[in-house]
Design an enzyme around this catalytic site. Structure first.
Site, PDB file in Angstrom:
ATOM      1  N   GLY A  65       0.812  -1.215   0.000  1.00  0.00           N
ATOM      2  CA  GLY A  65       0.000   0.000   0.000  1.00  0.00           C
ATOM      3  C   GLY A  65       0.847   1.267   0.000  1.00  0.00           C
ATOM      4  O   GLY A  65       0.548   2.236  -0.702  1.00  0.00           O
ATOM      5  N   CYS A  66       1.911   1.256   0.771  1.00  0.00           N
ATOM      6  CA  CYS A  66       2.795   2.423   0.857  1.00  0.00           C
ATOM      7  C   CYS A  66       3.511   2.659  -0.472  1.00  0.00           C
ATOM      8  O   CYS A  66       3.714   3.804  -0.880  1.00  0.00           O
ATOM      9  CB  CYS A  66       3.791   2.247   1.996  1.00  0.00           C
ATOM     10  N   THR A  67       3.863   1.588  -1.146  1.00  0.00           N
ATOM     11  CA  THR A  67       4.518   1.713  -2.453  1.00  0.00           C
ATOM     12  C   THR A  67       3.551   2.305  -3.469  1.00  0.00           C
ATOM     13  O   THR A  67       3.905   3.233  -4.211  1.00  0.00           O
ATOM     14  CB  THR A  67       5.048   0.345  -2.926  1.00  0.00           C
ATOM     15  N   ALA A  70       3.113   6.049  -2.718  1.00  0.00           N
ATOM     16  CA  ALA A  70       4.300   6.835  -3.077  1.00  0.00           C
ATOM     17  C   ALA A  70       4.444   6.963  -4.590  1.00  0.00           C
ATOM     18  O   ALA A  70       4.777   8.043  -5.103  1.00  0.00           O
ATOM     19  CB  ALA A  70       5.554   6.190  -2.482  1.00  0.00           C
TER      20      ALA A  70
END
Length: 179
Positions: A65-67, A70
């Protein structure tokens, strides 16, 4: 993004609540901070004076999710910059992890490291989370739009990653049109 016909009104988007979790409200002065970035330099809130800042908090570098989040913000960086807006992603990951994450995914945005969690706590982005019935402390995914005078313009207290970066850009563009 579809273009509205002349004379048509844009659909209204629901506004975030005036008070976000963590106690910060729209119109409040954003808490000051100083962080080390992915490249080893430091950045402070005062460095963004005169420019808008999208400040987004994410749980852990190089997780799915963070990738996605970003990469989405990175893909829209030029559009944000054109509107006088900078982007800063922040997590509790150490600088080497932030640097590796940025390089691996060729991110075009700055990533800040808050290992002390002081900034995360000041923005209400550190707290109790739950996964599979287990409770633990961690970074809460949320986003702030801060104006060039250091005031909070908008808070997204519970972020759903798909479409979020575009939603934030739409808010920035709407604000610019209102001026």
């Amino acid at each position: 993004m579809p273009v509205a016909k002349k004379g048509a009104t844009a659909p209204k988007r629901a506004k975030a609540p005036a008070i976000a979790s963590g106690g910060l409200a729209t119109g409040d002065r954003a808490p000051a901070f100083k962080l080390t970035l992915d490249d080893g330099t430091s950045v402070a809130l005062r460095d963004f004076k005169g420019r808008n800042l999208v400040l987004y908090f994410y749980p852990k570098a190089d997780t799915p999710g963070c990738t996605k989040e970003a990469i989405a913000f990175s893909a829209l960086r030029a559009a944000f910059a054109k509107s006088g807006t900078d982007i800063l992603g922040v997590s509790a990951d150490p600088v080497p992890a932030q640097s590796k994450f940025k390089t691996k995914h060729e991110l075009k945005i700055s990533l800040g490291s808050d290992e002390s969690k002081a900034m995360l706590q000041a923005y209400g982005a550190w707290g109790e989370k739950s996964m599979y019935g287990r409770k633990f402390m961690g970074v809460i995914r949320k986003t702030f739009l801060i104006d060039g005078m250091g005031r909070i313009v908008r808070v997204w207290p519970k972020v759903s990653v798909p479409g979020h970066a575009q939603e934030v850009l739409d808010e920035v563009l709407d604000a610019a049109r209102a001026l």
